[in-house]
Design a protein around this motif. Structure first.
Motif, PDB file in Angstrom:
ATOM      1  N   LEU A   2     -13.316 -24.337  15.417  1.00  0.00           N
ATOM      2  CA  LEU A   2     -12.780 -23.384  14.437  1.00  0.00           C
ATOM      3  C   LEU A   2     -12.345 -24.076  13.152  1.00  0.00           C
ATOM      4  O   LEU A   2     -12.441 -23.513  12.060  1.00  0.00           O
ATOM      5  N   LEU A   3     -11.866 -25.310  13.278  1.00  0.00           N
ATOM      6  CA  LEU A   3     -11.393 -26.046  12.110  1.00  0.00           C
ATOM      7  C   LEU A   3     -12.511 -26.771  11.369  1.00  0.00           C
ATOM      8  O   LEU A   3     -12.469 -26.902  10.140  1.00  0.00           O
ATOM      9  N   PHE A   4     -13.537 -27.252  12.109  1.00  0.00           N
ATOM     10  CA  PHE A   4     -14.536 -28.116  11.484  1.00  0.00           C
ATOM     11  C   PHE A   4     -15.983 -27.672  11.690  1.00  0.00           C
ATOM     12  O   PHE A   4     -16.898 -28.333  11.188  1.00  0.00           O
ATOM     13  N   GLY A   5     -16.193 -26.586  12.417  1.00  0.00           N
ATOM     14  CA  GLY A   5     -17.568 -26.155  12.668  1.00  0.00           C
ATOM     15  C   GLY A   5     -18.346 -25.863  11.396  1.00  0.00           C
ATOM     16  O   GLY A   5     -19.545 -26.159  11.299  1.00  0.00           O
ATOM     17  N   THR A   6     -17.683 -25.308  10.407  1.00  0.00           N
ATOM     18  CA  THR A   6     -18.367 -24.985   9.148  1.00  0.00           C
ATOM     19  C   THR A   6     -18.771 -26.243   8.372  1.00  0.00           C
ATOM     20  O   THR A   6     -19.574 -26.154   7.439  1.00  0.00           O
ATOM     21  N   TYR A   7     -18.230 -27.393   8.754  1.00  0.00           N
ATOM     22  CA  TYR A   7     -18.622 -28.650   8.117  1.00  0.00           C
ATOM     23  C   TYR A   7     -19.751 -29.347   8.880  1.00  0.00           C
ATOM     24  O   TYR A   7     -20.160 -30.444   8.515  1.00  0.00           O
ATOM     25  N   GLY A   8     -20.227 -28.705   9.943  1.00  0.00           N
ATOM     26  CA  GLY A   8     -21.350 -29.263  10.694  1.00  0.00           C
ATOM     27  C   GLY A   8     -20.987 -30.334  11.689  1.00  0.00           C
ATOM     28  O   GLY A   8     -21.859 -31.096  12.136  1.00  0.00           O
ATOM     29  N   LEU A   9     -19.713 -30.413  12.064  1.00  0.00           N
ATOM     30  CA  LEU A   9     -19.279 -31.434  13.028  1.00  0.00           C
ATOM     31  C   LEU A   9     -19.778 -31.079  14.424  1.00  0.00           C
ATOM     32  O   LEU A   9     -19.430 -30.038  14.978  1.00  0.00           O
TER      33      LEU A   9
END
Length: 543
Positions: free
Chosen positions: A225-232
């Motif tokens: 939820l915190l970093f998925g949008t950064y492709g982690l």
């Protein structure tokens, strides 16, 4: 927002020397992190040794299943698509799963992985994928089953799962039931102060915890939820599907176990000889592998030609152990010295993002990489921050305190400040009274003793009682001064509990959700916008 570099105490001398290029530390690692072409050298070696790693497509297929379940974001799918490309490299780092993502250093490590991958991709002109390694195989439950938030008192409020596992099982294998999740959510909701962001924070937490089997699943969902949008990209080291792929690597770790042990011991001796301290134990006869027996994670040792644990619950020959790997690979896991080897057998690791302590114990593994025809990757220190909220900064300015003074301890400064508030000079008056009383009363007692010996102890007892009464009044006056300055002293405490709770750096104690509740999700964007720093600098951020 202002960002000021500062120093933190208690760092590793070896890690500091490695990062700064001082001493003999660089001799203990493969790559010079300051070398201009270190990335190019490492990429070239990885291109020439693809055959040493597991099949890329099989690994990606396994990661797709896991991430679709716990980290389902378009940017993550894109990262996995790119990872399938034969020229793709990775930057990886990891941490144990913790309640509500654990301390903020976890968030900073994830951010560092993403930033390092971006920078490397720009420098090399080829895909570099950020991967977070969730150490779900670790069994130190008491280390991960809790977190802290800052209460208004102020003090650090501990939120903890009450579950006590019967065995030393891996964190991913310990089930947390719905009632325990609900209680944890109630505890953090009660502990977080009301704010305009609280409803969104609690919605996120509920999404992460509800229907999660255990800590590792909840950790993965919240991190997504915190970093998925950064492709982690996420992986759980205890994932059974991943274990099946890793069977051949575990076989090599057993087949070359004696050589690996010698490599670890040789490196450890060299580290000590260079004047540094070991960060991890290198045991004689240590296999540096765990075997899961009846749900309990047992560290294996070599004794009398057998692989056994300290309590003798299991005892297997090398051939039996290899057969067990083929049949039940899910029963095996790494320790801190073999995990780096497993990581580099799975991925083309350009760089590994580590804490200073991790950089220190990785030095023990350099020769072990060579045993398996591999090379230690480039090591990058994770970013390190202290967040200073506006109210805390206001109090620091009010009492003329800088970060270094807070870091070095406030107790003595607080006492000095409180003494300065004694405008009537009561402390000095009490000292004068006690000194005058002793000066006048002592000769009186001595003279009385000359009249009759029995009067001497009576006089001394009487003196102690009077001094006790003076001390009692002094205490009451001191308590009155404390009450008069109660608000100010709470402000001093707020500074200390905000920046160095429990005597530790903020990033090692509080969960990020405490700060997200106060400042909103824009805080995450702010962290991600801070320029990357791979020099191990601690930075103080004045929000």
């Amino acid at each position: 927002m202002r960002i000021i570099p500062e120093t933190l105490p208690g760092g590793s001398a070896l890690a500091e020397d490695y990062i700064q290029g001082t001493g003999r530390a660089r001799e203990l690692y493969e790559y010079d992190v300051l070398h201009a072409d270190a990335y190019g050298q490492r990429a070239k070696w990885l291109d020439e040794t693809e055959h040493l790693r597991l099949d890329r497509k099989e690994v990606v297929a396994c990661l797709r299943i896991y991430n679709e379940q716990f980290n389902s974001y378009e940017a993550v799918r894109a990262s996995l698509d790119r990872l399938e490309r034969p020229d793709a490299l990775v930057v990886v780092g990891g941490q144990q799963s913790g309640l509500f993502t654990g301390p903020m250093l976890v968030i900073y490590k994830a951010a560092t992985i993403i930033k390092a991958a971006r920078e490397a991709e720009e420098r090399l002109g080829r895909p570099v994928i950020p991967i977070f390694w969730i150490a779900g195989e670790d069994h130190d439950w008491d280390e991960v089953n809790h977190t802290y938030v800052l209460a208004n008192d102020p003090r650090a409020v501990k939120i903890k799962l009450n579950k006590q596992p019967e065995r030393r099982s891996s964190a991913s294998a310990i089930k947390v039931d719905a009632a325990e999740w609900k209680q944890a959510m109630m505890d953090i909701e009660h502990s977080l102060p009301d704010s305009e962001h609280k409803a969104d924070i609690m919605h996120m937490i509920e999404h992460g915890l509800t229907d999660s089997y255990g800590l590792s699943e909840a950790f993965a969902k919240l991190l997504g939820l915190l970093f998925g949008t950064y492709g982690l990209v996420l992986l759980d080291s205890a994932d059974p599907s991943l274990r099946k792929l890793e069977a051949s690597i575990f076989r090599r770790l057993v087949q070359y176990n004696d050589e690996l042990e010698q490599a670890y011991r040789k490196a450890a001796a060299r580290i000590v000889d260079y004047g540094y301290h070991l960060q991890a134990d290198v045991h004689e006869g240590g296999a540096n592998l765990f075997y899961i027996h009846e749900g309990e994670r047992l560290l294996l040792f070599k004794q009398g030609g057998l692989f056994t644990d300290r309590r003798g619950l299991v005892a297997l020959t090398k051939e039996e152990l290899l057969k067990e790997i083929d049949i039940h690979p899910e029963r095996f896991s790494n320790n801190v010295l073999t995990r780096p080897l497993m990581q580099d057998s799975l991925f083309p690791v350009l760089a590994s993002v580590l804490g200073l302590g991790e950089i220190t114990y990785w030095a023990i593994t350099r020769d072990a990489f060579s045993v398996l025809e591999m090379q230690m990757p480039i090591l990058l220190p994770r970013m390190s921050f202290t967040l200073v909220e506006p109210g805390v900064e206001k109090y620091m300015l009010k009492y003329e305190l800088d970060f270094a003074q807070v870091r070095d301890g406030l107790e003595e400064r607080k006492k000095q400040w409180l003494a300065a508030q004694d405008q009537l000079g009561m402390q000095g008056l009490f000292s004068e009274v006690k000194e005058a009383f002793a000066r006048i009363y002592k000769p009186l007692i001595q003279q009385a003793g000359l009249i009759e010996k029995g009067l001497l102890p009576i006089g001394e007892t009487n003196s102690k009682k009077i001094m006790g009464q003076i001390a009692y009044l002094e205490t009451k006056v001191q308590e009155a001064l404390l009450r008069q300055n109660e608000t100010a002293l709470r402000q001093w405490d707020r500074i200390e509990w905000s920046l160095f709770p429990l005597g530790q750096p903020q990033e090692r104690v509080y969960t990020i959700f405490h700060f997200l509740n106060r400042h909103g999700f824009n805080l995450m964007d702010m962290i991600m916008d801070i320029p990357a720093d791979f020099a191990g600098t601690h930075r103080v951020i004045y929000l």
